[in-house]
Design an enzyme around this catalytic site. Structure first.
Site, PDB file in Angstrom:
ATOM      1  CE1 TYR A 163      -3.540  -2.270   6.167  1.00  0.00           C
ATOM      2  CE2 TYR A 163      -3.105  -0.341   5.717  1.00  0.00           C
ATOM      3  CZ  TYR A 163      -3.798  -0.922   4.912  1.00  0.00           C
ATOM      4  OH  TYR A 163      -3.101  -1.672   3.496  1.00  0.00           O
ATOM      5  CE  LYS A 181      -0.134  -4.498   2.846  1.00  0.00           C
ATOM      6  NZ  LYS A 181      -0.490  -6.119   2.476  1.00  0.00           N
ATOM      7  CB  THR A 189      -0.779   0.125   1.101  1.00  0.00           C
ATOM      8  OG1 THR A 189      -1.725   1.319   1.433  1.00  0.00           O
ATOM      9  CG2 THR A 189      -0.469  -0.368   2.352  1.00  0.00           C
ATOM     10  CG  ASP A 190      -0.952   4.796  -0.669  1.00  0.00           C
ATOM     11  OD1 ASP A 190      -1.351   4.450  -0.172  1.00  0.00           O
ATOM     12  OD2 ASP A 190      -1.363   6.020  -1.384  1.00  0.00           O
ATOM     13  CD  GLU A 191      -3.055   3.450   5.063  1.00  0.00           C
ATOM     14  OE1 GLU A 191      -2.984   3.902   5.740  1.00  0.00           O
ATOM     15  OE2 GLU A 191      -4.650   4.101   4.527  1.00  0.00           O
TER      16      GLU A 191
HETATM   17  P1  NAD Z   1     -10.554  -6.585   2.611  1.00  0.00           P
HETATM   18  O1  NAD Z   1     -10.203  -7.015   4.403  1.00  0.00           O
HETATM   19  O2  NAD Z   1     -11.089  -6.774   2.033  1.00  0.00           O
HETATM   20  O3  NAD Z   1      -9.670  -8.306   2.296  1.00  0.00           O
HETATM   21  C1  NAD Z   1      -9.332  -9.127   2.533  1.00  0.00           C
HETATM   22  C2  NAD Z   1      -8.953 -10.985   2.814  1.00  0.00           C
HETATM   23  O4  NAD Z   1      -7.595 -11.058   3.504  1.00  0.00           O
HETATM   24  C3  NAD Z   1     -10.127 -11.169   3.657  1.00  0.00           C
HETATM   25  O5  NAD Z   1     -10.976 -12.044   2.410  1.00  0.00           O
HETATM   26  C4  NAD Z   1     -10.145 -11.862   4.801  1.00  0.00           C
HETATM   27  O6  NAD Z   1     -10.600 -12.995   5.557  1.00  0.00           O
HETATM   28  C5  NAD Z   1      -8.218 -12.209   4.660  1.00  0.00           C
HETATM   29  N1  NAD Z   1      -8.070 -12.426   5.539  1.00  0.00           N
HETATM   30  C6  NAD Z   1      -7.488 -12.315   7.157  1.00  0.00           C
HETATM   31  N2  NAD Z   1      -6.618 -12.240   7.855  1.00  0.00           N
HETATM   32  C7  NAD Z   1      -6.321 -13.137   6.791  1.00  0.00           C
HETATM   33  C8  NAD Z   1      -4.988 -14.920   7.094  1.00  0.00           C
HETATM   34  N3  NAD Z   1      -4.875 -14.863   8.455  1.00  0.00           N
HETATM   35  N4  NAD Z   1      -5.292 -15.881   6.793  1.00  0.00           N
HETATM   36  C9  NAD Z   1      -6.202 -15.706   5.635  1.00  0.00           C
HETATM   37  N5  NAD Z   1      -7.058 -14.680   4.794  1.00  0.00           N
HETATM   38  C10 NAD Z   1      -7.034 -14.038   5.881  1.00  0.00           C
HETATM   39  O7  NAD Z   1      -8.318  -5.677   2.271  1.00  0.00           O
HETATM   40  P2  NAD Z   1      -8.763  -5.388   0.538  1.00  0.00           P
HETATM   41  O8  NAD Z   1      -9.177  -3.773   0.838  1.00  0.00           O
HETATM   42  O9  NAD Z   1      -8.952  -6.658  -0.335  1.00  0.00           O
HETATM   43  O10 NAD Z   1      -6.888  -5.014   0.643  1.00  0.00           O
HETATM   44  C11 NAD Z   1      -6.182  -6.518  -0.542  1.00  0.00           C
HETATM   45  C12 NAD Z   1      -4.888  -6.441   0.252  1.00  0.00           C
HETATM   46  O11 NAD Z   1      -3.940  -5.329  -0.625  1.00  0.00           O
HETATM   47  C13 NAD Z   1      -4.391  -6.178   1.354  1.00  0.00           C
HETATM   48  O12 NAD Z   1      -3.061  -6.528   1.807  1.00  0.00           O
HETATM   49  C14 NAD Z   1      -4.266  -4.376   1.431  1.00  0.00           C
HETATM   50  O13 NAD Z   1      -2.794  -3.754   2.438  1.00  0.00           O
HETATM   51  C15 NAD Z   1      -3.628  -3.652   0.162  1.00  0.00           C
HETATM   52  N6  NAD Z   1      -4.480  -2.365  -0.609  1.00  0.00           N
HETATM   53  C16 NAD Z   1      -5.534  -2.273  -0.027  1.00  0.00           C
HETATM   54  C17 NAD Z   1      -6.092  -1.328  -0.909  1.00  0.00           C
HETATM   55  C18 NAD Z   1      -7.440  -0.805  -0.426  1.00  0.00           C
HETATM   56  O14 NAD Z   1      -7.993   0.631  -1.420  1.00  0.00           O
HETATM   57  N7  NAD Z   1      -8.884  -1.200   0.219  1.00  0.00           N
HETATM   58  C19 NAD Z   1      -4.796  -0.060  -1.287  1.00  0.00           C
HETATM   59  C20 NAD Z   1      -3.707  -0.403  -1.362  1.00  0.00           C
HETATM   60  C21 NAD Z   1      -2.744  -2.328  -0.867  1.00  0.00           C
HETATM   61  O1  DAU Z   2      -4.312   3.925   0.637  1.00  0.00           O
HETATM   62  C1  DAU Z   2      -4.439   2.725   0.401  1.00  0.00           C
HETATM   63  C2  DAU Z   2      -5.175   2.655   1.880  1.00  0.00           C
HETATM   64  O2  DAU Z   2      -6.463   3.021   1.643  1.00  0.00           O
HETATM   65  C3  DAU Z   2      -5.192   1.280   2.172  1.00  0.00           C
HETATM   66  O3  DAU Z   2      -3.627   0.676   2.171  1.00  0.00           O
HETATM   67  C4  DAU Z   2      -6.103   0.610   3.083  1.00  0.00           C
HETATM   68  O4  DAU Z   2      -6.292  -1.128   3.138  1.00  0.00           O
HETATM   69  C5  DAU Z   2      -7.383   1.156   2.833  1.00  0.00           C
HETATM   70  O5  DAU Z   2      -8.697   0.695   4.330  1.00  0.00           O
HETATM   71  C6  DAU Z   2      -7.859   2.340   2.813  1.00  0.00           C
HETATM   72  O6  DAU Z   2      -6.622   2.981   3.699  1.00  0.00           O
HETATM   73  P1  DAU Z   2      -7.857   4.949   4.282  1.00  0.00           P
HETATM   74  O7  DAU Z   2      -7.364   5.158   6.183  1.00  0.00           O
HETATM   75  O8  DAU Z   2      -7.045   6.005   3.411  1.00  0.00           O
HETATM   76  O9  DAU Z   2      -9.214   3.931   3.830  1.00  0.00           O
HETATM   77  P2  DAU Z   2     -10.277   4.352   4.218  1.00  0.00           P
HETATM   78  O10 DAU Z   2     -11.548   3.371   3.865  1.00  0.00           O
HETATM   79  O11 DAU Z   2     -10.355   3.688   6.029  1.00  0.00           O
HETATM   80  O12 DAU Z   2     -10.599   5.837   4.951  1.00  0.00           O
HETATM   81  C7  DAU Z   2     -10.611   6.739   3.966  1.00  0.00           C
HETATM   82  C8  DAU Z   2     -10.902   8.416   4.178  1.00  0.00           C
HETATM   83  O13 DAU Z   2     -11.860   8.926   4.870  1.00  0.00           O
HETATM   84  C9  DAU Z   2      -9.682   9.182   5.231  1.00  0.00           C
HETATM   85  O14 DAU Z   2      -9.014   9.958   5.174  1.00  0.00           O
HETATM   86  C10 DAU Z   2     -10.435   8.307   6.742  1.00  0.00           C
HETATM   87  C11 DAU Z   2     -11.745   8.992   5.835  1.00  0.00           C
HETATM   88  N1  DAU Z   2     -12.879   8.018   6.782  1.00  0.00           N
HETATM   89  C12 DAU Z   2     -13.002   6.916   6.749  1.00  0.00           C
HETATM   90  C13 DAU Z   2     -13.970   6.413   7.744  1.00  0.00           C
HETATM   91  C14 DAU Z   2     -14.212   5.165   8.000  1.00  0.00           C
HETATM   92  C15 DAU Z   2     -13.657   9.228   7.664  1.00  0.00           C
HETATM   93  O15 DAU Z   2     -14.098  10.763   7.311  1.00  0.00           O
HETATM   94  N2  DAU Z   2     -14.842   8.747   7.860  1.00  0.00           N
HETATM   95  C16 DAU Z   2     -14.935   7.178   8.348  1.00  0.00           C
HETATM   96  O16 DAU Z   2     -16.134   6.721   9.226  1.00  0.00           O
END
Ligand code: NAD
Ligand code: DAU
Length: 338
Positions: A150, A154, A125-127
């Protein structure tokens, strides 16, 4: 190609399963997922039930099970997405994040080395880069400076992946993507939370001053980048993936766009207590992946948001079921008194 997708029942993972099935129909796909609160087998059941994808319930932090699976199936490529992924939950408690994101990744790296996996795609992730001010973008050379537990978990997993490449010569690629949105995203995340709450005429809890900026990428654009890098990326490299300049939007503007698209009053938006150490802005320079494999985002945010809203309207039972289960307790705990 014999491929393993970890976390394939989650948001990006399940989209990737469908994407790879559509674009590489000859690939043999196995999904490993522990089905935590964020995993939902329904997301891929059409392919699993038809025998097109194999599903294995397995916790990646269980080294023995992971090794047994790799020994049995001899995967050639791993797309590693399984993770605890929600920043707010990591602020409440970090241990699951270390267990899954760090130890789980190490188990997968060990097992990949043992059976000679040809390419290990680590979906990060970019985080990991921390927070930006008003200008500038993260490049792949930006030092790791994670803020939340988190992001720290990562970043730790990224370092392990790099170490396995440097020490053992494992073929690895690390991807660092900005915020994804689209179908099957768990409604604890900002966009699906605000869409589903607005559809239920509930308040939209906007953290802080609502001016934190995220760079949004439609999930299939992320899947496209992962497929390209898996086939053409250079071993040992990290690649940023992200939205373009138009997709860099303050949260308040996204919230207002959701209200407007659903014909709901923007009075539903309520400013609430900020997230602890809330990263102000994310944006990535994706010129490296563009130069390497020609990738760039294809779905403009306005189109992607309307597509996403339509999906949540057409699949109301999917998120209503989630929101009526254990998730309700989390919501109460997290948002009451904010
Ligand atoms: P998500 O939370 O929707 O899905 C995560 C999945 O992993 C779930 O199906 C969960 O059951 C499984 N999981 C969790 N713990 C586990 C374990 N111990 N063993 C096996 N499976 C397990 O997450 P997402 O948003 O789909 O993100 C997927 C990946 O992409 C993550 O690695 C996250 O860091 C990365 N990522 C997410 C975003 C985003 O915006 N959502 C952006 C950049 C990178
Ligand atoms: O940048 C990539 C990341 O993006 C991934 O690595 C993470 O898995 C993914 O969850 C996401 O992280 P963020 O923290 O940016 O996403 P989130 O959806 O939780 O929040 C997006 C923005 O919205 C953030 O600035 C916080 C804000 N927010 C979020 C929630 C849940 C609110 O204002 N209210 C809320 O209730």
């Amino acid at each position: 190609m014999n491929v393993l997708i970890t976390g394939g029942a989650g948001f990006i993972g399940s989209n990737l399963v469908h994407y790879l099935h559509d674009h590489r129909p000859d690939w043999k796909i196995t999904v490993v997922d522990a089905l935590t609160y964020a995993g939902n087998l329904h997301n891929i059941s059409s392919l699993v039930d038809a025998g097109k994808v194999t599903f294995v319930k397995c916790d990646i932090s269980d080294a023995e099970s992971v090794h047994a699976l790799f020994e049995k199936d001899q995967f050639e490529m791993v797309f590693h997405l399984a993770a605890e992924s929600h920043v707010d939950r990591s602020i409440h408690s970090a241990s699951e994040f270390v267990r899954t994101n760090v130890l789980g990744t190490q188990n997968l790296l060990d097992a990949s080395l043992a059976v000679g996996v040809k390419r290990f795609m680590h979906i990060s992730t970019d985080e990991v880069y921390g927070s930006l001010g008003a200008t500038g973008k993260f490049t792949e050379l930006t030092p790791l400076d994670p803020t939340s537990p988190y992001a720290a978990s990562k970043a730790s997993s990224d370092l392990l992946v790099e170490a396995f490449h440097k020490t053992h010569g494992l073929d690895t690629i690390i991807t660092r993507c900005t915020n994804n949105y689209g179908p099957y995203q768990f409604p604890e995340k900002f966009i699906p939370l605000f869409i589903s709450n607005a559809m239920e005429d509930k308040s939209l809890p906007l953290y802080g001053d609502g001016m934190n900026v995220r760079s949004w990428l439609y999930v299939t654009d992320h899947c496209d980048a992962l497929l390209l890098l898996s086939e053409q990326g250079e071993s040992g490299q990290a690649y940023n993936i992200g939205g373009d300049d138009d997709a860099e939007i303050p949260n308040k503007v996204v919230a207002e766009a959701i209200c407007s698209a659903l014909d709901k009053p923007s009075a539903l938006i309520q400013l609430v207590t900020d997230r602890l150490a809330h990263d102000r802005r994310y944006a990535v320079d994706f010129s490296k992946i563009h130069q390497a494999v020609g990738w760039e985002p294809s779905v403009p945010f306005e189109d992607g948001l309307l597509r996403t809203i339509a999906w949540y309207q057409e699949n109301r039972s999917w998120w209503e079921e989630i929101k009526s289960g254990d998730y309700r307790d989390y919501y109460e705990r997290h948002y009451s008194g904010r």
